[in-house]
Enzyme design. Structure first.
Site, PDB file in Angstrom:
ATOM      1  N   GLU A 166      32.442 -17.342  27.473  1.00 58.02           N
ATOM      2  CA  GLU A 166      31.220 -17.767  26.918  1.00 58.02           C
ATOM      3  C   GLU A 166      30.287 -18.296  27.719  1.00 58.02           C
ATOM      4  OE1 GLU A 166      33.126 -20.374  24.050  1.00 58.02           O
ATOM      5  OE2 GLU A 166      33.833 -18.622  22.853  1.00 58.02           O
ATOM      6  N   HIS A 214       0.931  -1.153   0.166  1.00 57.64           N
ATOM      7  CA  HIS A 214      -0.226   0.177  -0.004  1.00 57.64           C
ATOM      8  C   HIS A 214       0.910   1.233  -0.133  1.00 57.64           C
ATOM      9  CE1 HIS A 214      -3.983  -2.075   1.626  1.00 57.64           C
ATOM     10  NE2 HIS A 214      -3.656  -2.339   0.363  1.00 57.64           N
ATOM     11  N   SER A 256      38.520 -25.667  23.886  1.00 58.56           N
ATOM     12  CA  SER A 256      39.656 -25.290  23.553  1.00 58.56           C
ATOM     13  C   SER A 256      40.592 -26.504  24.489  1.00 58.56           C
ATOM     14  CB  SER A 256      40.332 -24.105  23.713  1.00 58.56           C
ATOM     15  OG  SER A 256      40.264 -23.606  24.941  1.00 58.56           O
ATOM     16  N   LEU A 273      41.083 -24.151  19.530  1.00 58.61           N
ATOM     17  CA  LEU A 273      42.455 -25.014  19.446  1.00 58.61           C
ATOM     18  C   LEU A 273      42.214 -26.252  20.021  1.00 58.61           C
ATOM     19  CD1 LEU A 273      45.417 -24.996  18.710  1.00 58.61           C
ATOM     20  CD2 LEU A 273      45.928 -24.296  21.091  1.00 58.61           C
TER      21      LEU A 273
END
Length: 481
Positions: free
Chosen positions: A412, A148, A295, A331
């Site tokens: 984390e 519209h 890691s 890693l």
């Protein structure tokens, strides 16, 4: 007959996972950002005609009456003045923008949809006029059809009866495109009242010409007629049962009528319930997205081969169960996670890497004004936001010749914990993961889904048994949420 919230959520999750969900947004969505609906937009216009906007139901005709008497300019000014204001944050649109929805249709003139999508980093291909329909914006993530018009072009906005009557000839491509998508996609109509004559005509044509009695399933929200609403209270405090029952019957008839077009109504008690439903859908959808955080300079109780087998087969198993793996390429961990995911993807998932694996290696050198630590924190937050489940393994690194806990993994965990993610720490892998496990174990009311798995997570070192338990935990979460 309305559709239950549980059935609606199941249907939406299925379509999200198939990348086949679309949104049709009406004025109700924009009200969440402080904008008026059509009735509010035309309030002053109606007053100039000596009409009470609250008594009018055919608002298209109100706009036409004003155009007949005064021309278009006042209506254009109302559109510009109302929708050029700074918008408030829209919670529902924020949630929708985080989901994999690549098609939006709207009758709104404001820019809430495209602005929110742009803020989420998505490339938006906006279609306002028919001439734009042939263009394809490179690398687009989302198409927004503003059927519209737009606040920036008030002269071309569809608002009067004349505009609606000319729609099929002047905006045929919008009608054709919408027909096709209503046949192929599942739509959620949000903030939409189903009083728009264009949409009603399109739905009718699809039903009669193409689909007969077997239309595609779509969904909309209606606030349940509620006896406690102030409109049903008499001056003495009693309830006007006659008016309440009338509106309830009328709502039921509307719900039944919409089913002719395949539109299933979801009844809510308050409009804020929509936000709660969308939050729940996002949470359930993200359960399928698993971030593997880890890691390892040293594998602790595990031999190198056992650790490789655990990481490889865990990732392979998750993909086999249709989960999407997110990896930061840690890693000693990331390579084996990726190998396991790729093996399953190539063998059994049609080589669709992007559907099952997201790799996000960390930047290793700073540039610009932000330090590497600041960049890593932002990066972690963005990756974790996209996941629903976090699996933690190992978590150590070498510092000055000594193996220490990986502080990045602990960060984390804190980000994931604060964001309400589902956390699975495989404590038998030791190091930072064991520290995470101890904190989680002390709050089993919050981490209820781990209660029956604590011993295995803490003590088991047989990779197959650990993997089976992780899958059982995720399935427990899926059933609960």
């Amino acid at each position: 007959m309305s559709t239950s919230i549980a059935m609606f959520e199941r249907a939406v999750l299925k379509e999200l996972r198939n990348n086949n969900l679309a949104i049709f947004a009406g004025a109700g969505l924009s009200r969440g950002s402080g904008f008026v609906d059509w009735r509010g937009l035309l309030s002053d216009v109606a007053s100039e005609l000596d009409l009470d906007i609250n008594k009018e139901f055919d608002l298209v005709s109100v706009a036409q009456y004003h155009f007949n008497a005064n021309g278009r300019q006042t209506i254009n000014e109302a559109i510009v003045e109302e929708f050029q204001r700074t918008a408030e944050r829209n919670v529902n649109m924020d949630i929708l923008s985080r989901l994999p929805i690549n098609t939006y249709w709207t009758t709104n003139y404001d820019s809430i949809i495209e602005d929110t999508l742009n803020d989420k980093g998505k490339t938006v291909d906006k279609k306002i006029s028919q001439s734009q329909m042939k263009n394809y914006k490179p690398n687009r993530d989302v198409v927004v059809y503003k059927m519209h018009g737009d606040k920036e072009f008030p002269d071309e906005a569809v608002i009067t009866r004349d505009d609606y009557e000319k729609y099929d000839s002047e905006r045929t491509l919008f009608t054709t495109q919408l027909k096709g998508e209503l046949i192929s996609k599942t739509f959620i109509f949000i903030g939409f009242s189903f009083e728009d004559p264009n949409l009603e005509q399109i739905l009718s044509k699809i039903r009669v010409d193409l689909l007969g009695n077997s239309p595609k399933n779509h969904y909309c929200f209606f606030r349940r007629v509620n006896r406690s609403d102030s409109r049903y209270k008499n001056s003495d405090g009693s309830i006007n049962e006659e008016e309440f029952n009338y509106d309830r019957v009328k709502q039921d008839l509307k719900i039944r009528d919409l089913k002719r077009y395949g539109i299933n109504s979801v009844l809510i008690d308050e409009y804020t319930d929509i936000t709660n439903i969308l939050i729940n859908i996002e949470k359930k959808f993200k359960v399928n997205k698993v971030f593997i955080s880890g890691s390892a300079e040293n594998y602790g109780k595990y031999s190198v081969e056992e650790a490789k087998g655990l990481l490889h087969n865990l990732s392979k198993s998750l993909v086999a169960n249709n989960h999407h793996i997110i990896s930061g390429f840690g890693l000693g961990v990331g390579s084996y996670v990726i190998n396991g995911a790729l093996e399953e993807i190539f063998e059994n998932k049609g080589k669709k890497i992007n559907e099952y694996l997201t790799l996000r290696p960390f930047p290793q050198s700073a540039s610009g004004e932000k330090s590497l630590k600041e960049l890593w924190t932002e990066y972690r937050k963005e990756m974790i936001d996209d996941a629903g489940v976090m699996i933690f393994l190992f978590g150590n690194k070498l510092v000055d010749g000594e193996v220490v806990h990986a502080n990045g993994m602990l960060e984390e965990f804190h980000i994931a914990r604060d964001a309400g993610k589902y956390i699975i720490p495989i404590s038998s892998t030791g190091y930072a993961t064991d520290a995470i496990y101890k904190e989680v174990k002390s709050d089993l009311e919050r981490y209820w889904y781990l209660q029956d798995s604590l011993d295995i997570l803490e003590k088991e070192t047989n990779p197959k048994n650990v993997i089976d338990e992780v899958n059982a935990i995720i399935e427990r979460i899926r059933r609960r949420v």
